[in-house]
Design a protein around this motif. Sequence first.
Motif, short mmCIF file in Angstrom:
data_model
loop_
_atom_site.label_atom_id
_atom_site.label_comp_id
_atom_site.label_asym_id
_atom_site.label_seq_id
_atom_site.Cartn_x
_atom_site.Cartn_y
_atom_site.Cartn_z
N LEU A 506 11.71 15.35 7.04
CA LEU A 506 11.49 16.28 8.13
C LEU A 506 10.10 16.13 8.74
O LEU A 506 9.11 16.03 8.03
N VAL A 507 10.04 16.09 10.06
CA VAL A 507 8.78 16.08 10.80
C VAL A 507 8.79 17.28 11.75
O VAL A 507 9.72 17.43 12.53
N THR A 508 7.79 18.13 11.64
CA THR A 508 7.71 19.28 12.54
C THR A 508 6.33 19.34 13.17
O THR A 508 5.34 18.95 12.55
N ALA A 509 6.26 19.86 14.37
CA ALA A 509 4.97 19.91 15.06
C ALA A 509 5.10 20.76 16.33
O ALA A 509 6.20 21.02 16.82
N THR A 510 3.97 21.16 16.85
CA THR A 510 3.91 21.76 18.18
C THR A 510 3.74 20.63 19.19
O THR A 510 2.80 19.85 19.08
N PRO A 511 4.66 20.49 20.15
CA PRO A 511 4.57 19.36 21.09
C PRO A 511 3.35 19.45 21.99
O PRO A 511 2.86 20.54 22.29
N LEU A 512 2.89 18.29 22.41
CA LEU A 512 1.76 18.20 23.33
C LEU A 512 2.27 17.76 24.69
O LEU A 512 3.06 16.83 24.79
N VAL A 513 1.83 18.44 25.74
CA VAL A 513 2.28 18.11 27.10
C VAL A 513 1.07 17.84 27.97
O VAL A 513 -0.02 18.39 27.76
N PRO A 514 1.23 16.97 28.98
CA PRO A 514 0.11 16.68 29.90
C PRO A 514 -0.24 17.92 30.71
O PRO A 514 0.63 18.66 31.16
N SER A 515 -1.52 18.12 30.87
CA SER A 515 -1.98 19.27 31.64
C SER A 515 -3.22 18.88 32.43
O SER A 515 -4.12 18.22 31.89
N GLU A 516 -3.26 19.28 33.67
CA GLU A 516 -4.44 19.00 34.50
C GLU A 516 -5.51 20.03 34.22
O GLU A 516 -5.26 21.24 34.22
N VAL A 517 -6.70 19.53 33.96
CA VAL A 517 -7.82 20.43 33.66
C VAL A 517 -8.99 20.10 34.58
O VAL A 517 -9.16 18.96 35.02
N GLN A 518 -9.79 21.10 34.84
CA GLN A 518 -10.98 20.91 35.65
C GLN A 518 -12.13 20.44 34.75
O GLN A 518 -12.34 20.98 33.67
N VAL A 519 -12.83 19.42 35.21
CA VAL A 519 -13.98 18.92 34.47
C VAL A 519 -15.20 18.94 35.38
O VAL A 519 -15.07 18.89 36.61
N ALA A 520 -16.35 19.04 34.77
CA ALA A 520 -17.58 19.07 35.57
C ALA A 520 -17.77 17.75 36.30
O ALA A 520 -17.69 16.68 35.71
N ALA A 521 -17.99 17.84 37.59
CA ALA A 521 -18.21 16.64 38.39
C ALA A 521 -19.63 16.15 38.20
O ALA A 521 -20.54 16.94 37.93
N PRO A 522 -19.87 14.84 38.33
CA PRO A 522 -21.24 14.32 38.22
C PRO A 522 -22.07 14.81 39.39
O PRO A 522 -21.55 15.19 40.45
N PRO A 523 -23.37 14.83 39.22
CA PRO A 523 -24.24 15.29 40.33
C PRO A 523 -23.99 14.46 41.59
O PRO A 523 -23.87 13.22 41.52
#
Length: 861
Positions: A506-523
């Motif tokens: 048996l293998v059990t887990a919480t699935p991971l899904v792609p998600s868009e996140v905001q990241v700090a932009a370079p100066p």
Amino acid sequence: MPPETATETNPPPSVNPPEKLKTPPNSTTPKVASTPLNQGTAHNSRARTKMSMNINDHIQFIEEDLRGSPVVEFQGMLKALLALLYIREIEPTLKEKDEGAAQGHDAAKKFADNHYNILIAEAIKFSNDKRSADLKNDLRDAFRSKLETTRYPHIIGGLNSILCHFQNVEIGQLEASNDSVFMVNDPVPIKSADVSASGDDDYSLALSDGSPRITKRKPDFVTPRLQWLQKLMPDNKDFGLDDWVTTVCRDSEDVLAARKEASKEGIRLSWNDITQCWEVKAGKTLDEAHLAFLNKRFDNENILVTPDKEAMRAANKKGKKTHNTQIKSMEFINKRTMELRSGGHSKAKKRSCEDDSEVSRKKLKPDGSSGNAGASGSDGPTASVESRASSSSSSGKPTPEVQCGFYGVELLRSSWDRTHAIVMLLDNERLSLRWHDSQGCIATTPIDIVAQLPLLVAMIVLFQRFGKRMQGAVGWSLQAEVDGENLEYSLPDDARSGWELKGRRLVTATPLVPSEVQVAAPPPPPASSRNRARRTAANLEQVKTELKPRNDLFFKLSWREESRDNEAYIVETAKERAKHYLGNRAGDVLNHLPNIKHSKNDPLFSTGLIRGFLDTSKNGARVPSFMLSEKLYKLDDVEPADIVARLWEIIRCLYLLWQIGIAHGDVSYWNLMIRKNNNGAYGVVNDFDLATIMTPGQASPTKQGFERTGTKPFMAIALLQAELGEVIQRRWAHDLESVIWCLAWYVLVVVVDWQEGTYRQVGLLKRDWVARAGLKGLPTEHRTGTEHLWTPLTKAAYRWNQRQDDVANGYSEYSDKTNIELIHSFLPCPKRPGGEEWDWMDFKVKEEDIRKEDRVFVKTE
């Protein structure tokens, strides 16, 4: 009650006593045929429920898993691997190209026969010309030494020379992958992943205090992927196969030094980095007469001749009897192999049941490796996986066969998508192959790699042409349609099966899904017309995709027995029957079942395929089954004041399920869950892997193999203590008793004694607990807030045990309602706040109301 899509509108029930329950009418139940104890028990339960520190316990687990493993001819295994390669790698490619590939078992066997002939012809040709000079010299040098470590570089050099010579040779439709090389691994240990890690959501594996969370193994040879070698020695990233062979053979000390240096930075060889491993045993040298077989001209007939058979021929020509021990051993092997194929048994005394074997408690090294001290000096090859493996626990150290089993476990759990493992055993000059998958081990008869050199060459050339699927690394693409949404997902890196060699894995887990996140932009660059484009690019970099857990979903991969119904199908059948037979009371079942969002099987990786090609028994074949369902919560999340109410909801659901023809068969602490929503919390019966569908109203499952399933700590005492061959009926009372043991587990947090020992021993321990628990008082270590449960729990367990004995001895009639009343008298079933009670314990489906499509007919021999 509300329909399936609705939830109970009232808050969780309070703990008020119900109205007096009615006495059930007397009833009798006909006997139902059953199967032996070892069918439907040991490997249908979850992964090992406790990882002991004692290596002898681990040895015993491996011995149990190896017991009864079939032994097949080496050449037959090569053909079966070719057929499987066609099914899993070649045919899917042809379908993608729309080339109309022939499908099915017959096409694969035809392909295998054709390519086996090509493979053997090329191997014989190689063995007869000067290309094999290096290989033969390496074998001579290796077998003139008794020491394993002296043999290592010679054998590795010979095996790699085969890879080099065949890297560009076409073998029919087979192309070389050239993605791995042979390398000496000993004495560097390979650490496993955390033995408790099969995803954060797997609560089936409880480690004992102080138990090692990782294991260390030292296989003698490994086949690392070139990708790992490139990471280990980045300066050599442009190396080809020949360059890497030179590096691992001639510069082995440099490789060892690089491994030690890389380990400081966390770069270590893992089980997931290798495609197979070898166990090497040395105990004798080969005489020159034996080594002279390397000088003969090989052909299709004499590659089947070993020194043993040569001696037998000579003796037969002279009309004399021979007392050569090797010949006697080979005769025994052939006899034993035939017995195993036909399902027979040798006259040697064996343990009567997989559940009741005893082991010696001599201490071993913590890493479980046998080292050189376990080398066998026997001239005879392995008689069978079972006969050699069974001597491990009595000798206090793993035999070579058991050691190979340890490697098989590590390879199988190296990644969640590992389908099988190949482990080789080279016992002096005798080489055998071990195929491990969820159904168990298949071993080959050994070949003499000196006298039968072309067979060794053919095997290595075949391995060189394995793609990822044949190496066991499938790389499944996880996609599902969930609530109308097309979902692509992956799993956490630590998702893997528990510590077991075969079974559901048996293998059990919480699935991971792609998600868009905001990241700090370079100066941003200085404002000017010249830098406008650069500013635009910088702004675009503010959004990136990351993998995030989908916390409302739960993933499960289970290697389900093909003879059992799919879990999603069973749950859907239960829901449909509940609506039909229970009407407005259906919510008492619907609200307490899992909500399965997606389910899929992959028959391409059925364990029955290779067994079909080998003409061995396919009974117990397993297929990978994927499932996404609503996220539920464990019983540990329930407050002590609410646990009885939650368990009564589960008892009611289990009873009604049985009445409509659904027997769960594996009630355990990890299969009883909680659903949380705005209306409160509800008990849920989860994990229907081992459930069976019956005719509504049927007293016991009639399908063979469904009588004694379960997870050891929670199984009914009657199931644990049943004698081998004893006829037994699986009843709803067994599931109800499991709920009692789950409550005891909740109060005590964990009961170590119920995890260790044989099934019968655990049954005796439970009987002893029932007799003494009430007298001893609540142990110091218990769940805070459960003090009020101890006295009614122990009294209920004591009276329950008495009643089951009375029923078994014929002093009382079996009655589900009487059993329910007994539990209620000590742990009262709370009333629902809304007062909408009904006599659910009186519910039965009338014979005339049973639909035709719900009648289950089971074929009998």
